[in-house]
Design a protein around this motif. Structure first.
Motif, PDB file in Angstrom:
ATOM      1  N   GLU A  17       0.840  -1.204   0.000  1.00  0.00           N
ATOM      2  CA  GLU A  17       0.000   0.000   0.000  1.00  0.00           C
ATOM      3  C   GLU A  17       0.875   1.255   0.000  1.00  0.00           C
ATOM      4  O   GLU A  17       0.574   2.230  -0.685  1.00  0.00           O
ATOM      5  N   GLN A  46      -5.130  10.141  -4.844  1.00  0.00           N
ATOM      6  CA  GLN A  46      -4.991   8.670  -4.838  1.00  0.00           C
ATOM      7  C   GLN A  46      -3.859   8.229  -3.907  1.00  0.00           C
ATOM      8  O   GLN A  46      -4.004   7.263  -3.150  1.00  0.00           O
ATOM      9  N   GLU A  50      -3.972   5.771  -0.553  1.00  0.00           N
ATOM     10  CA  GLU A  50      -3.121   4.584  -0.350  1.00  0.00           C
ATOM     11  C   GLU A  50      -2.454   4.606   1.022  1.00  0.00           C
ATOM     12  O   GLU A  50      -2.308   3.568   1.662  1.00  0.00           O
ATOM     13  N   HIS A  53      -4.926   3.376   3.348  1.00  0.00           N
ATOM     14  CA  HIS A  53      -5.040   1.911   3.263  1.00  0.00           C
ATOM     15  C   HIS A  53      -3.940   1.245   4.090  1.00  0.00           C
ATOM     16  O   HIS A  53      -4.186   0.293   4.829  1.00  0.00           O
ATOM     17  N   GLU A  94      -3.635  -1.551  -9.916  1.00  0.00           N
ATOM     18  CA  GLU A  94      -4.787  -1.856  -9.051  1.00  0.00           C
ATOM     19  C   GLU A  94      -5.240  -3.315  -9.228  1.00  0.00           C
ATOM     20  O   GLU A  94      -5.656  -3.953  -8.258  1.00  0.00           O
ATOM     21  N   ILE A  97      -3.022  -5.293  -7.090  1.00  0.00           N
ATOM     22  CA  ILE A  97      -3.379  -5.167  -5.668  1.00  0.00           C
ATOM     23  C   ILE A  97      -4.630  -6.000  -5.354  1.00  0.00           C
ATOM     24  O   ILE A  97      -4.704  -6.672  -4.317  1.00  0.00           O
ATOM     25  N   GLN A 127     -11.400  -2.417  -3.555  1.00  0.00           N
ATOM     26  CA  GLN A 127     -10.675  -2.699  -4.803  1.00  0.00           C
ATOM     27  C   GLN A 127     -11.596  -2.653  -6.030  1.00  0.00           C
ATOM     28  O   GLN A 127     -11.138  -2.330  -7.125  1.00  0.00           O
ATOM     29  N   GLU A 130     -11.555   0.929  -6.700  1.00  0.00           N
ATOM     30  CA  GLU A 130     -10.230   1.372  -7.155  1.00  0.00           C
ATOM     31  C   GLU A 130     -10.018   1.040  -8.636  1.00  0.00           C
ATOM     32  O   GLU A 130      -9.542   1.872  -9.402  1.00  0.00           O
TER      33      GLU A 130
HETATM   34 FE1  FEO Z   1      -4.827   0.419  -1.836  1.00  0.00          FE
HETATM   35 FE2  FEO Z   1      -5.327   1.378  -4.680  1.00  0.00          FE
HETATM   36  O1  FEO Z   1      -5.315   0.023  -3.488  1.00  0.00           O
END
Ligand code: FEO
Length: 165
Positions: A17, A46, A50, A53, A94, A97, A127, A130
């Motif tokens: 992240e 963005q 993150e 996150h 993404e 991820i 996600q 995202e």
């Molecule tokens: Fe934390 Fe963009 O995924």
């Protein structure tokens, strides 16, 4: 108390992240340098998401008596051939991820770690958003193509991004 396997896997995800934040900050710098302030703003927002996150997982590990071990981050790329190429790279990232989050959920299930599974449930939903956000920009820029005026308008629109978009 969190198990060792889950602790290690979540520490790896904290790195991922933070690495995502690093990548999007690099993209923000690239866009700002090229004079695309709206896209730079989008990427900056963005990058901030993150970091949030990473902190969600960071807090989860600590709240469960685990140890957070911060890892080295690889240097991100500095430049992309075009705004479209940068957003395509963001979309691909993404997807990467998402795959990692799904594997973490599978691990939580295998370990019968219900708190980790519940915490990761938020990320499964996140996600979907995202990927959707990144793909929408890719589609917008694909439609614009090489039209300079269209790109200026797209940049203006992306500059309107709020924190939760
Ligand atoms: Fe934390 Fe963009 O995924």
């Amino acid at each position: 108390m969190i198990g060792k396997k889950m602790e290690e896997a979540l520490n790896d995800q904290v790195r991922e992240e933070l690495s995502s934040a690093y990548l999007y900050l690099a993209m923000a710098a690239y866009f700002a340098h090229e004079g695309w302030d709206g896209m730079a703003h989008w990427m900056r927002v963005q990058a901030e998401e993150e970091l949030e996150h990473a902190l969600r997982i960071f807090d989860h590990v600590l709240e469960r008596g685990g140890r957070v071990t911060l890892q080295a981050l690889p240097a991100p790329e500095e430049t992309w051939p075009s705004p479209l190429a940068a957003f395509q790279a963001a979309y691909k990232h993404e997807q990467h991820i998402t795959g990692r989050i799904h594997r973490l959920v599978e691990l939580a299930r295998a370990e019968k770690d219900l708190p980790a599974e519940a915490m990761l449930g938020w990320f499964v939903t996140e996600q979907v958003e995202e990927e959707d956000h990144a793909l929408k920009v890719v589609q917008l820029l694909e439609r614009v193509g090489g039209d300079g005026r269209g790109l200026v308008l797209a940049d203006r629109e992306l500059g309107q991004r709020g924190k939760e978009d």
